[in-house]
Design an enzyme around this catalytic site. Structure first.
Site, mmCIF file in Angstrom:
data_model
loop_
_atom_site.group_PDB
_atom_site.id
_atom_site.type_symbol
_atom_site.label_atom_id
_atom_site.label_comp_id
_atom_site.label_asym_id
_atom_site.label_seq_id
_atom_site.Cartn_x
_atom_site.Cartn_y
_atom_site.Cartn_z
ATOM 1 N N TRP A 31 -9.608 3.332 -5.993
ATOM 2 C CA TRP A 31 -10.147 2.224 -6.796
ATOM 3 C C TRP A 31 -11.133 1.374 -6.016
ATOM 4 O O TRP A 31 -11.779 0.511 -6.584
ATOM 5 C CB TRP A 31 -9.013 1.347 -7.334
ATOM 6 C CG TRP A 31 -8.036 0.935 -6.284
ATOM 7 C CD1 TRP A 31 -8.132 -0.121 -5.425
ATOM 8 C CD2 TRP A 31 -6.832 1.603 -5.944
ATOM 9 N NE1 TRP A 31 -7.060 -0.156 -4.582
ATOM 10 C CE2 TRP A 31 -6.231 0.898 -4.887
ATOM 11 C CE3 TRP A 31 -6.185 2.740 -6.447
ATOM 12 C CZ2 TRP A 31 -5.030 1.284 -4.304
ATOM 13 C CZ3 TRP A 31 -4.984 3.119 -5.867
ATOM 14 C CH2 TRP A 31 -4.421 2.396 -4.812
ATOM 15 N N GLU A 44 -5.046 -3.186 -10.185
ATOM 16 C CA GLU A 44 -4.406 -4.445 -9.812
ATOM 17 C C GLU A 44 -3.013 -4.577 -10.424
ATOM 18 O O GLU A 44 -2.088 -5.041 -9.765
ATOM 19 C CB GLU A 44 -5.284 -5.638 -10.203
ATOM 20 C CG GLU A 44 -6.556 -5.759 -9.388
ATOM 21 C CD GLU A 44 -6.306 -5.987 -7.906
ATOM 22 O OE1 GLU A 44 -5.293 -6.622 -7.540
ATOM 23 O OE2 GLU A 44 -7.136 -5.534 -7.102
ATOM 24 N N GLN A 49 3.804 -5.473 -6.930
ATOM 25 C CA GLN A 49 5.162 -5.117 -6.525
ATOM 26 C C GLN A 49 5.381 -3.610 -6.378
ATOM 27 O O GLN A 49 6.479 -3.106 -6.610
ATOM 28 C CB GLN A 49 6.186 -5.709 -7.504
ATOM 29 C CG GLN A 49 6.107 -7.205 -7.590
ATOM 30 C CD GLN A 49 7.043 -7.784 -8.617
ATOM 31 O OE1 GLN A 49 7.292 -7.219 -9.665
ATOM 32 N NE2 GLN A 49 7.591 -8.949 -8.294
ATOM 33 N N THR A 50 4.333 -2.880 -6.013
ATOM 34 C CA THR A 50 4.432 -1.445 -5.799
ATOM 35 C C THR A 50 3.646 -1.091 -4.546
ATOM 36 O O THR A 50 2.571 -1.631 -4.317
ATOM 37 C CB THR A 50 3.869 -0.660 -7.012
ATOM 38 O OG1 THR A 50 4.547 -1.081 -8.191
ATOM 39 C CG2 THR A 50 4.057 0.834 -6.847
ATOM 40 N N LEU A 87 6.518 3.935 -11.234
ATOM 41 C CA LEU A 87 5.875 2.709 -10.751
ATOM 42 C C LEU A 87 6.793 1.496 -10.862
ATOM 43 O O LEU A 87 6.481 0.442 -10.317
ATOM 44 C CB LEU A 87 4.574 2.452 -11.526
ATOM 45 C CG LEU A 87 3.462 3.455 -11.260
ATOM 46 C CD1 LEU A 87 2.331 3.271 -12.256
ATOM 47 C CD2 LEU A 87 2.941 3.326 -9.840
#
Length: 144
Positions: A31, A44, A49-50, A87
């Protein structure tokens, strides 16, 4: 802007040093260098939190299935949630889906270009709205 205890020359030197380090050490991520607001938004939201390593493997898969806001808005929620597997925090997928549907209803059918307007969309907090506004649209928004 809040006054700083640092001399302007010291801030300029720090800025050069940080940007130089970034240029030397940055990772090649799918990205990076992207200018499509939808793709920036997806990256984004996925990165909330990943771990980056997890997102790297899933970002292109997501875009293959949902290449733009319209395809995401037209999808069934179950398909969106299924595509998000691995995810975690599935609320992010549901909010991204809701956002796509809301954006589709806008007169021009595109993501808002201003931080304040992005902030109104489901699941876009200060940081995510700021990142999209600054990366996709060039609005000077600090990371918060």
């Amino acid at each position: 802007m809040k006054p700083t205890p640092f001399r302007p020359e010291a801030l300029a030197e720090l800025r050069v040093a940080v940007l130089g380090h970034y240029d030397r050490a940055r990772r090649d991520l799918p990205w990076r260098g992207e200018d499509d607001p939808y793709r920036i938004l997806v990256s984004e939201v996925m990165l909330q939190q990943t771990r980056v390593e997890t997102v790297v493997g899933r970002y292109e898969q997501w875009l293959d299935q949902f290449p733009d806001l319209e395809s995401l808005a037209s999808a069934e929620e179950d398909d969106v949630v299924k595509a998000w597997e691995g995810l975690g925090y599935y609320r992010r997928a549901r909010n991204l889906h809701r956002t796509a549907r809301l954006v589709r209803e806008r007169p021009d059918g595109s993501l808002p270009s201003r931080y304040a307007d992005l902030r109104e969309l489901p699941g876009l907090g200060d940081y995510t709205a700021g990142a999209v506004a600054s990366i996709a649209f060039g609005e000077a928004v600090p990371a918060a």
